[in-house]
Scaffold this active site. Sequence first.
Site, mmCIF file in Angstrom:
data_model
loop_
_atom_site.group_PDB
_atom_site.id
_atom_site.type_symbol
_atom_site.label_atom_id
_atom_site.label_comp_id
_atom_site.label_asym_id
_atom_site.label_seq_id
_atom_site.Cartn_x
_atom_site.Cartn_y
_atom_site.Cartn_z
ATOM 1 N N CYS A 1 85.012 66.842 41.757
ATOM 2 C CA CYS A 1 84.989 65.552 41.033
ATOM 3 C C CYS A 1 84.164 64.904 41.339
ATOM 4 O O CYS A 1 83.751 63.496 41.496
ATOM 5 C CB CYS A 1 86.290 64.798 41.497
ATOM 6 S SG CYS A 1 88.177 65.314 41.220
ATOM 7 N N GLN B 1 87.449 60.424 52.661
ATOM 8 C CA GLN B 1 87.116 61.679 53.414
ATOM 9 C C GLN B 1 86.869 61.208 54.820
ATOM 10 O O GLN B 1 86.443 62.125 55.798
ATOM 11 C CB GLN B 1 85.833 62.472 52.776
ATOM 12 C CG GLN B 1 85.449 63.636 53.389
ATOM 13 C CD GLN B 1 86.586 64.677 53.472
ATOM 14 O OE1 GLN B 1 87.410 64.667 52.544
ATOM 15 N NE2 GLN B 1 86.822 65.543 54.455
ATOM 16 N N HIS C 1 82.428 60.168 44.204
ATOM 17 C CA HIS C 1 83.578 60.826 43.614
ATOM 18 C C HIS C 1 83.871 60.217 42.190
ATOM 19 O O HIS C 1 83.834 59.004 42.132
ATOM 20 C CB HIS C 1 84.839 60.697 44.373
ATOM 21 C CG HIS C 1 86.058 61.484 43.990
ATOM 22 N ND1 HIS C 1 86.818 61.144 43.055
ATOM 23 C CD2 HIS C 1 86.671 62.606 44.647
ATOM 24 C CE1 HIS C 1 87.551 62.049 43.071
ATOM 25 N NE2 HIS C 1 87.658 62.976 43.812
ATOM 26 N N LYS D 1 95.316 63.226 52.471
ATOM 27 C CA LYS D 1 93.957 64.053 53.063
ATOM 28 C C LYS D 1 94.111 63.838 54.477
ATOM 29 O O LYS D 1 93.403 64.233 55.240
ATOM 30 C CB LYS D 1 92.858 63.215 52.473
ATOM 31 C CG LYS D 1 92.345 63.924 50.942
ATOM 32 C CD LYS D 1 91.516 63.359 50.329
ATOM 33 C CE LYS D 1 90.021 63.388 51.104
ATOM 34 N NZ LYS D 1 89.293 64.126 50.257
ATOM 35 N N ASP E 1 84.888 53.900 49.945
ATOM 36 C CA ASP E 1 85.602 55.019 49.354
ATOM 37 C C ASP E 1 85.836 55.751 50.689
ATOM 38 O O ASP E 1 84.762 56.748 51.099
ATOM 39 C CB ASP E 1 85.023 55.787 48.504
ATOM 40 C CG ASP E 1 85.900 57.087 48.149
ATOM 41 O OD1 ASP E 1 85.579 57.698 47.284
ATOM 42 O OD2 ASP E 1 86.673 57.383 48.969
HETATM 43 C C1 LIG Z 1 85.523 60.959 48.486
HETATM 44 C C2 LIG Z 1 86.881 60.921 47.768
HETATM 45 N N1 LIG Z 1 87.172 60.024 46.820
HETATM 46 C C3 LIG Z 1 88.200 59.776 46.358
HETATM 47 C C4 LIG Z 1 89.042 60.945 46.089
HETATM 48 C C5 LIG Z 1 90.382 60.666 45.233
HETATM 49 O O1 LIG Z 1 91.448 60.900 45.935
HETATM 50 P P1 LIG Z 1 92.949 60.883 45.416
HETATM 51 O O2 LIG Z 1 94.044 61.013 46.467
HETATM 52 O O3 LIG Z 1 93.050 62.218 44.569
HETATM 53 O O4 LIG Z 1 92.896 59.599 44.485
HETATM 54 C C6 LIG Z 1 88.927 61.974 46.971
HETATM 55 C C7 LIG Z 1 89.810 63.308 46.742
HETATM 56 N N2 LIG Z 1 89.051 64.263 46.507
HETATM 57 C C8 LIG Z 1 89.698 65.767 46.560
HETATM 58 C C9 LIG Z 1 90.392 65.832 45.150
HETATM 59 S S1 LIG Z 1 89.171 65.711 43.973
HETATM 60 C C10 LIG Z 1 88.703 66.909 46.959
HETATM 61 O O5 LIG Z 1 89.040 68.076 46.575
HETATM 62 O O6 LIG Z 1 87.506 66.499 47.218
HETATM 63 C C11 LIG Z 1 87.830 62.200 47.809
HETATM 64 O O7 LIG Z 1 87.404 63.286 48.657
#
Ligand SMILES: Cc1ncc(COP(=O)(O)O)c(CN[C@@H](CS)C(=O)O)c1O
Length: 420
Positions: free
Chosen positions: A378, A216, A136, A239, A213
Amino acid sequence: QYPIDVDAIREDFPILDRQVGGDIETPGEGPDDTRPLVYLDNAATSQTPKPVVESIVDYYYGYNSNVHRGIHHLSQEASVAYEAAHDRVAEFIGAEGREEIVFTKNTTEALNLVAYAWGLAELGPGDTVVLTEMEHHASLVTWQQIAKKTGASVEYIRVDDDGRLDMEHAAELIDDSTAMVSSVHVSNTLGTVVPVSDLADLAHEHDAYVFVDGAQSVPTRPVDVGEIDADFLAFSGHKMLGPTGIGVLYGKEHILEAMQPYLYGGEMIRSVTYEDSTWEDLPWKFEAGTPVIAQGIALHAAVDYLDEIGMDRVQEHEELLAEYAYDRLSEFDDVEIYGPPGDDRGGLVAFNLDGVHAHDLSSILNDHGVAIRAGDHCTQPLHDKLGVAASTRASFYVYNEKSEIDALVDAVDDARQLFA
Ligand SMILES: Cc1ncc(COP(=O)(O)O)c(CN[C@@H](CS)C(=O)O)c1O
């Protein structure tokens, strides 16, 4: 037919009874062509159950106060609740204790915290940061830019044709020049489940750190930082049934202890003179200024809610829905699905309809009340590798059911007829 009581869970999410499709200026009052909401965009953000919302209301109505500063009763109540939230999150992911749990704004900030507080100080020419091709942007861009600032280099572990991580390539890339291995645990685009424990072993064989990370994975399956032997792990409250505005950085205590803060101010100091300052104990050293108090208390409620369901059952439900969606979408020979087979992925499916841009498809799905994500999620470099500008992604959670996937498939079929 499900490992969890979806009907009972749905009772906790009033938003799932919404009609959509009317005039967005006057939500819910639109023309009669509105349709029931089918919310399948959980990887972008999940919905928020009543107990979590109520925990925020209770805080602001009952004991809103700044933490760690006031002697008065309210401040003590708020401090106890805020600290208990750290303890609860530590227990949820198998950390040693609150000293290893830093509350941030989101996963992105957690990754930046380590990249700046550790990377800027420790990385230099000759060092490599090893990522995967499915990172990501929160990870990929962060490490890419820190490498540019420090003269370190970034290398990418290949993703093979069926979306799995090429672990032989990982073993080639991770060597004595490697300082950090940073990998997604479950890909938010492919659904791939990465063997992060094996990556940790490879990293530690070469005295490198491993950053997982978990954005998910922590929301969707049991995650134990001790079993993985992660040096760092990050995830976001929004999430996993929590509010926006809170993320978590897990770090091994001895590593966080050795790191200098990169955000300065109140809360994070022990003493300040005109000449210099000393820092508070962990984790407060890394929580500068007034912290995410209400969000932390709400994350505590979200963790309690998920634990009540049971993370094993959450994972089972996710995988059941992902496999069902994969199989149903595979019925169309003009739909291309990205990532591993349906029985070997997390709870999401990214796909494209031949000859139809993801944005056009998602617009038609939206007309049917189906909320999914279209774009690069992303992960632009990964989409370049896949040879597509964008994809449509359906992602599932504890309140979704097969009938909603059927609605998705029917809407995709309508789009197929429309563009035939
Ligand atoms: C694997 C992974 N790593 C980092 C992030 C960032 O999380 P944040 O809370 O935005 O900082 C996400 C968040 N992905 C969302 C928003 S782009 C998606 O629609 O897939 C993610 O899935």
